[in-house]
Design a protein around this motif. Structure first.
Motif, PDB file in Angstrom:
ATOM      1  N   ILE A  24      18.717  17.022   0.413  1.00 31.39           N
ATOM      2  CA  ILE A  24      17.769  17.682   1.313  1.00 31.39           C
ATOM      3  C   ILE A  24      16.752  16.657   1.804  1.00 31.39           C
ATOM      4  O   ILE A  24      16.208  15.884   1.016  1.00 31.39           O
ATOM      5  CB  ILE A  24      17.052  18.859   0.619  1.00 31.39           C
ATOM      6  CG1 ILE A  24      18.049  19.961   0.270  1.00 31.39           C
ATOM      7  CG2 ILE A  24      15.941  19.416   1.515  1.00 31.39           C
ATOM      8  CD1 ILE A  24      17.447  21.113  -0.486  1.00 31.39           C
ATOM      9  N   ARG A  25      16.518  16.658   3.108  1.00 33.62           N
ATOM     10  CA  ARG A  25      15.484  15.818   3.694  1.00 33.62           C
ATOM     11  C   ARG A  25      14.523  16.708   4.479  1.00 33.62           C
ATOM     12  O   ARG A  25      14.938  17.651   5.151  1.00 33.62           O
ATOM     13  CB  ARG A  25      16.097  14.777   4.631  1.00 33.62           C
ATOM     14  CG  ARG A  25      16.824  13.660   3.918  1.00 33.62           C
ATOM     15  CD  ARG A  25      15.841  12.653   3.342  1.00 33.62           C
ATOM     16  NE  ARG A  25      16.537  11.505   2.789  1.00 33.62           N
ATOM     17  CZ  ARG A  25      16.923  11.394   1.533  1.00 33.62           C
ATOM     18  NH1 ARG A  25      16.691  12.397   0.683  1.00 33.62           N
ATOM     19  NH2 ARG A  25      17.539  10.314   1.099  1.00 33.62           N
TER      20      ARG A  25
ATOM     21  N   PHE B 129      11.554  16.797   7.452  1.00 29.87           N
ATOM     22  CA  PHE B 129      11.134  16.030   8.609  1.00 29.87           C
ATOM     23  C   PHE B 129       9.827  16.601   9.183  1.00 29.87           C
ATOM     24  O   PHE B 129       9.224  17.500   8.586  1.00 29.87           O
ATOM     25  CB  PHE B 129      12.251  16.035   9.663  1.00 29.87           C
ATOM     26  CG  PHE B 129      13.483  15.303   9.200  1.00 29.87           C
ATOM     27  CD1 PHE B 129      13.581  13.925   9.298  1.00 29.87           C
ATOM     28  CD2 PHE B 129      14.548  16.011   8.633  1.00 29.87           C
ATOM     29  CE1 PHE B 129      14.710  13.252   8.855  1.00 29.87           C
ATOM     30  CE2 PHE B 129      15.681  15.350   8.193  1.00 29.87           C
ATOM     31  CZ  PHE B 129      15.760  13.963   8.299  1.00 29.87           C
ATOM     32  N   ASP B 130       9.418  16.089  10.317  1.00 30.18           N
ATOM     33  CA  ASP B 130       8.135  16.474  10.920  1.00 30.18           C
ATOM     34  C   ASP B 130       8.007  17.992  11.040  1.00 30.18           C
ATOM     35  O   ASP B 130       8.957  18.689  11.420  1.00 30.18           O
ATOM     36  CB  ASP B 130       8.012  15.861  12.317  1.00 30.18           C
ATOM     37  CG  ASP B 130       7.710  14.379  12.268  1.00 30.18           C
ATOM     38  OD1 ASP B 130       7.506  13.857  11.156  1.00 30.18           O
ATOM     39  OD2 ASP B 130       7.721  13.740  13.339  1.00 30.18           O
ATOM     40  N   GLY B 131       6.827  18.453  10.719  1.00 32.91           N
ATOM     41  CA  GLY B 131       6.558  19.872  10.814  1.00 32.91           C
ATOM     42  C   GLY B 131       7.122  20.672   9.657  1.00 32.91           C
ATOM     43  O   GLY B 131       7.026  21.891   9.637  1.00 32.91           O
ATOM     44  N   GLY B 132       7.738  19.977   8.702  1.00 34.62           N
ATOM     45  CA  GLY B 132       8.286  20.664   7.540  1.00 34.62           C
ATOM     46  C   GLY B 132       9.734  21.102   7.702  1.00 34.62           C
ATOM     47  O   GLY B 132      10.252  21.858   6.865  1.00 34.62           O
ATOM     48  N   LEU B 133      10.432  20.661   8.770  1.00 35.94           N
ATOM     49  CA  LEU B 133      11.839  21.022   8.958  1.00 35.94           C
ATOM     50  C   LEU B 133      12.672  20.508   7.787  1.00 35.94           C
ATOM     51  O   LEU B 133      12.689  19.315   7.495  1.00 35.94           O
ATOM     52  CB  LEU B 133      12.361  20.435  10.268  1.00 35.94           C
ATOM     53  CG  LEU B 133      13.850  20.708  10.558  1.00 35.94           C
ATOM     54  CD1 LEU B 133      14.047  22.164  10.962  1.00 35.94           C
ATOM     55  CD2 LEU B 133      14.369  19.774  11.647  1.00 35.94           C
ATOM     56  N   ARG B 134      13.358  21.431   7.116  1.00 30.68           N
ATOM     57  CA  ARG B 134      14.187  21.074   5.966  1.00 30.68           C
ATOM     58  C   ARG B 134      15.663  21.075   6.380  1.00 30.68           C
ATOM     59  O   ARG B 134      16.203  22.093   6.850  1.00 30.68           O
ATOM     60  CB  ARG B 134      13.978  22.068   4.815  1.00 30.68           C
ATOM     61  CG  ARG B 134      12.635  21.882   4.119  1.00 30.68           C
ATOM     62  CD  ARG B 134      12.330  23.032   3.174  1.00 30.68           C
ATOM     63  NE  ARG B 134      13.312  23.184   2.117  1.00 30.68           N
ATOM     64  CZ  ARG B 134      13.370  22.439   0.996  1.00 30.68           C
ATOM     65  NH1 ARG B 134      12.478  21.464   0.808  1.00 30.68           N
ATOM     66  NH2 ARG B 134      14.285  22.673   0.067  1.00 30.68           N
ATOM     67  N   VAL B 135      16.304  19.917   6.196  1.00 28.59           N
ATOM     68  CA  VAL B 135      17.710  19.748   6.554  1.00 28.59           C
ATOM     69  C   VAL B 135      18.514  19.514   5.277  1.00 28.59           C
ATOM     70  O   VAL B 135      18.194  18.627   4.484  1.00 28.59           O
ATOM     71  CB  VAL B 135      17.899  18.563   7.530  1.00 28.59           C
ATOM     72  CG1 VAL B 135      19.384  18.328   7.807  1.00 28.59           C
ATOM     73  CG2 VAL B 135      17.157  18.833   8.830  1.00 28.59           C
ATOM     74  N   GLY B 136      19.562  20.314   5.084  1.00 30.97           N
ATOM     75  CA  GLY B 136      20.442  20.160   3.936  1.00 30.97           C
ATOM     76  C   GLY B 136      21.743  19.514   4.340  1.00 30.97           C
ATOM     77  O   GLY B 136      22.339  19.865   5.364  1.00 30.97           O
ATOM     78  N   LEU B 137      22.188  18.556   3.536  1.00 29.71           N
ATOM     79  CA  LEU B 137      23.456  17.854   3.766  1.00 29.71           C
ATOM     80  C   LEU B 137      24.387  18.131   2.592  1.00 29.71           C
ATOM     81  O   LEU B 137      24.075  17.783   1.452  1.00 29.71           O
ATOM     82  CB  LEU B 137      23.228  16.350   3.909  1.00 29.71           C
ATOM     83  CG  LEU B 137      24.480  15.470   3.897  1.00 29.71           C
ATOM     84  CD1 LEU B 137      25.336  15.730   5.145  1.00 29.71           C
ATOM     85  CD2 LEU B 137      24.096  13.990   3.804  1.00 29.71           C
ATOM     86  N   LEU B 138      25.528  18.745   2.867  1.00 30.24           N
ATOM     87  CA  LEU B 138      26.508  19.072   1.838  1.00 30.24           C
ATOM     88  C   LEU B 138      27.720  18.171   1.993  1.00 30.24           C
ATOM     89  O   LEU B 138      28.241  18.005   3.098  1.00 30.24           O
ATOM     90  CB  LEU B 138      26.940  20.544   1.978  1.00 30.24           C
ATOM     91  CG  LEU B 138      28.023  21.040   1.004  1.00 30.24           C
ATOM     92  CD1 LEU B 138      27.480  21.117  -0.413  1.00 30.24           C
ATOM     93  CD2 LEU B 138      28.558  22.403   1.453  1.00 30.24           C
ATOM     94  N   GLY B 139      28.193  17.598   0.884  1.00 27.60           N
ATOM     95  CA  GLY B 139      29.366  16.733   0.914  1.00 27.60           C
ATOM     96  C   GLY B 139      30.603  17.445   0.402  1.00 27.60           C
ATOM     97  O   GLY B 139      30.554  18.177  -0.585  1.00 27.60           O
ATOM     98  N   LEU B 140      31.741  17.218   1.076  1.00 29.78           N
ATOM     99  CA  LEU B 140      33.031  17.788   0.687  1.00 29.78           C
ATOM    100  C   LEU B 140      34.124  16.736   0.869  1.00 29.78           C
ATOM    101  O   LEU B 140      34.053  15.913   1.785  1.00 29.78           O
ATOM    102  CB  LEU B 140      33.378  19.011   1.537  1.00 29.78           C
ATOM    103  CG  LEU B 140      32.457  20.230   1.476  1.00 29.78           C
ATOM    104  CD1 LEU B 140      32.836  21.216   2.575  1.00 29.78           C
ATOM    105  CD2 LEU B 140      32.538  20.895   0.104  1.00 29.78           C
TER     106      LEU B 140
ATOM    107  N   ALA C 187      18.321  23.852   8.498  1.00 32.18           N
ATOM    108  CA  ALA C 187      19.549  23.394   9.164  1.00 32.18           C
ATOM    109  C   ALA C 187      20.519  22.901   8.101  1.00 32.18           C
ATOM    110  O   ALA C 187      20.106  22.316   7.087  1.00 32.18           O
ATOM    111  CB  ALA C 187      19.246  22.288  10.167  1.00 32.18           C
ATOM    112  N   VAL C 188      21.815  23.129   8.331  1.00 28.51           N
ATOM    113  CA  VAL C 188      22.844  22.704   7.382  1.00 28.51           C
ATOM    114  C   VAL C 188      23.833  21.771   8.073  1.00 28.51           C
ATOM    115  O   VAL C 188      24.425  22.118   9.104  1.00 28.51           O
ATOM    116  CB  VAL C 188      23.609  23.915   6.798  1.00 28.51           C
ATOM    117  CG1 VAL C 188      24.780  23.439   5.942  1.00 28.51           C
ATOM    118  CG2 VAL C 188      22.672  24.783   5.971  1.00 28.51           C
ATOM    119  N   ILE C 189      23.991  20.601   7.481  1.00 28.46           N
ATOM    120  CA  ILE C 189      24.999  19.640   7.917  1.00 28.46           C
ATOM    121  C   ILE C 189      26.036  19.560   6.805  1.00 28.46           C
ATOM    122  O   ILE C 189      25.685  19.398   5.633  1.00 28.46           O
ATOM    123  CB  ILE C 189      24.389  18.242   8.142  1.00 28.46           C
ATOM    124  CG1 ILE C 189      23.234  18.326   9.137  1.00 28.46           C
ATOM    125  CG2 ILE C 189      25.444  17.252   8.617  1.00 28.46           C
ATOM    126  CD1 ILE C 189      22.312  17.130   9.068  1.00 28.46           C
TER     127      ILE C 189
END
Length: 530
Positions: free
Chosen positions: A139-140, A142-153, A194-196
């Motif tokens: 999880i990273r 970013f500006d404004g507190g946007l939380r982006v999750g990165l899942l590996g498969l 957001a989910v990547i």
């Protein structure tokens, strides 16, 4: 409350296969690709976009003589691929199927040396039931507190290819089911905006029509992930070595940056924050060609020591050829028995004691052997770290395997034999066409698929389909790799755990001179002019 915007740029490499330096290992020719050139694109993106994520999508540790040298000859220096990725400040990596080729100790050493996490939620430690690499996601904020999750498969088809010892204690779970579980966790528990998903695998269906583009084995399930797992904004893919950008599946933005550092994948994700939270308003994918950039001096320097040692090793003389094993036409090698293929099969039979063998010409870059053979020549022709297995199969299995190989061909509009489109897209699969020694056979490409073996004999007699035979082949094929399901689960009579590169080099060293010959035990017929 005023609207706040946040833009995040996701950068992806995939299937680097150890390609750092922009030159060919076969002949030193310039190659306008590689991680050193991709590094220039990464630097530019970071200058232009202050909020970035850099992810490797797998298959970075294996694939060039450089990585072979480090893994098999001299692992004392730092791992050159990992050292360069550390320099470029990767945020995460996903293990691909080729990460396991050199065994778990080597892979674990690379993971320990990495200053970034390796993510694979569906690669599970059998003993604990937890992700083998520790972290399933990142999880990273970013500006404004946007939380982006990165899942590996990781593609779950690995047990069909890899040596059991190289994946001992690991279970590869279904990527679609795993994605559904963890995406929901990221949204509901981690409260990401957001989910990547970074999936080392590709697409099993045509991106426009949704029709199957390959046999639905489970090797590639990128389309199914997009269709069946809600909540994904971006899917990073690989494995198929395709150049894909600008497309969506079920609203999911997708990208795949080919292989060997030809492109840097880029996804621009834009979000807006309102009173009720963040909304993802736009996702766009594109490919940045590596050939636009000069090689990064820092990357070249970091890998330079191991590269110099590997180049010296590659130029070691091994032996000589009486006659010619040079390849003038890769097409002809697969249509008419060539001395190089005969030689590889004969070596496999000699080292294993088996009387029947099969092998493939892996790609369309193999140069064959000139009059003088060096290690460079061997690794240029035998590009995978395969070992050998002798398995017991029936005559019926051999016939089925020949029919499978015969599907490599089709008749073109002019009536000439050509490579089937299914073996060229979505990625070339020349390695899934085998040529055999120890049997006599004819494939008639004018016949329907499944009926093309018109002659199959051994010692001048028709091969008994009920009789059992011991056949030597590489470990990938012996496990059923390439949809050769007739070989799956067959008794293993002998497991030769020595790399074929070493086997070939030792064989030539012992004899000093090898003879180029081909006995013509097989034929391809049925095309115009043949």
């Amino acid at each position: 409350m005023s609207v706040t915007k946040c833009r995040v740029v996701i950068l992806e490499t995939s299937d680097l296969h150890g390609f750092i330096f922009p030159r060919s290992y076969a002949d030193h020719a310039e190659a306008r690709r590689g991680l050193a050139k991709v590094a220039g694109a990464v630097s530019l993106m970071r200058r232009e976009h202050p909020q970035t994520l850099l992810i490797d999508n797998g298959d970075c540790l294996q694939g060039t003589p450089l990585t072979y040298y480090h893994a098999r000859v001299n692992d004392k220096p730092n791992n050159p691929v990992v050292a360069c990725m550390n320099e470029l400040r990767y945020d995460a990596a996903v293990p691909g199927n080729h990460e396991f080729n050199y065994g778990l100790p080597y892979l674990q050493s690379a993971v320990r040396a990495s200053r970034f996490p390796w993510l694979s939620a569906n690669t599970v430690d059998i003993a604990t039931g937890k992700p083998y690499f520790g972290r399933p996601y990142l999880i990273r904020q970013f500006d404004g507190g946007l939380r982006v999750g990165l899942l590996g498969l990781t593609t779950s088809y690995i047990p069909n290819w890899e040596q059991p010892a190289h994946i001992a204690g690991i279970r590869f779970e279904d990527p679609v089911d795993t994605a559904r579980k963890w995406v929901d966790f990221l949204k509901q528990t981690e409260r990401v905006d957001a989910v990547i998903v970074s999936y080392h695998g590709g697409f099993e269906r045509d991106l426009q029509t949704g029709r199957p583009s390959e046999k639905l084995t489970g090797e590639n399930v990128g389309y199914a992930i997009c269709e069946n797992v809600p909540g994904i904004d971006v899917l990073l893919t690989g494995h198929q070595h395709r150049a894909i950008a600008g497309s969506r599946i079920n609203g999911v933005c997708i990208v795949q940056p080919a292989n060997e550092g030809r492109f840097l994948g880029k996804v621009t994700l834009t979000a807006e924050r309102h009173a009720d939270g963040w909304n993802i308003t736009e996702t766009q994918s594109e490919l940045i060609p590596a050939d636009r950039f000069e090689p990064d001096p820092a990357v070249l320097e970091i890998a330079g020591e191991v590269e110099a040692l590997a180049q010296t090793w590659l130029d070691q003389p091994i032996g000589f050829v009486e006659g010619s094993m040079a390849i003038d036409s890769h097409e002809d090698v697969r249509l008419r028995e060539h001395p190089l293929i005969e030689f590889i099969n004969r070596v496999q039979m000699d080292v294993s004691g088996a009387d029947i063998s099969n092998t493939a010409l892996f790609d369309n870059q193999s140069p064959g052997f000139g009059e003088r053979i060096t290690m460079r020549d061997i690794v240029a022709n035998y590009i995978y770290p395969n070992t050998l297995k002798v398995i017991r199969v029936s005559g019926r299995d051999i016939r089925a395997a020949l029919e499978q190989s015969a599907e490599y061909f089709e008749l073109g509009e002019d009536g000439r034999i050509t490579v089937s489109r299914a073996y060229l897209a979505p990625k070339p699969q020349h390695y899934n066409y085998d040529m055999w020694e120890g049997i006599d056979y004819v494939l008639d490409i004018s016949k329907p698929a499944g009926q093309r073996v018109t002659k199959l004999e051994r010692d001048g007699k028709p091969l008994d389909e009920n009789e059992q035979f011991e056949v030597v082949m590489n470990n990938y094929r012996a496990g059923g790799g390439g949809n050769f399901t007739m070989f799956q689960g067959k008794p293993v009579i002998k497991d030769i755990a020595k790399d074929m590169v070493e086997i070939l080099a030792d064989y030539i060293r012992e004899r000093r001179t090898i003879k180029a010959e081909a006995n013509g035990n097989w034929k391809i017929i049925g095309g115009a002019g043949r």
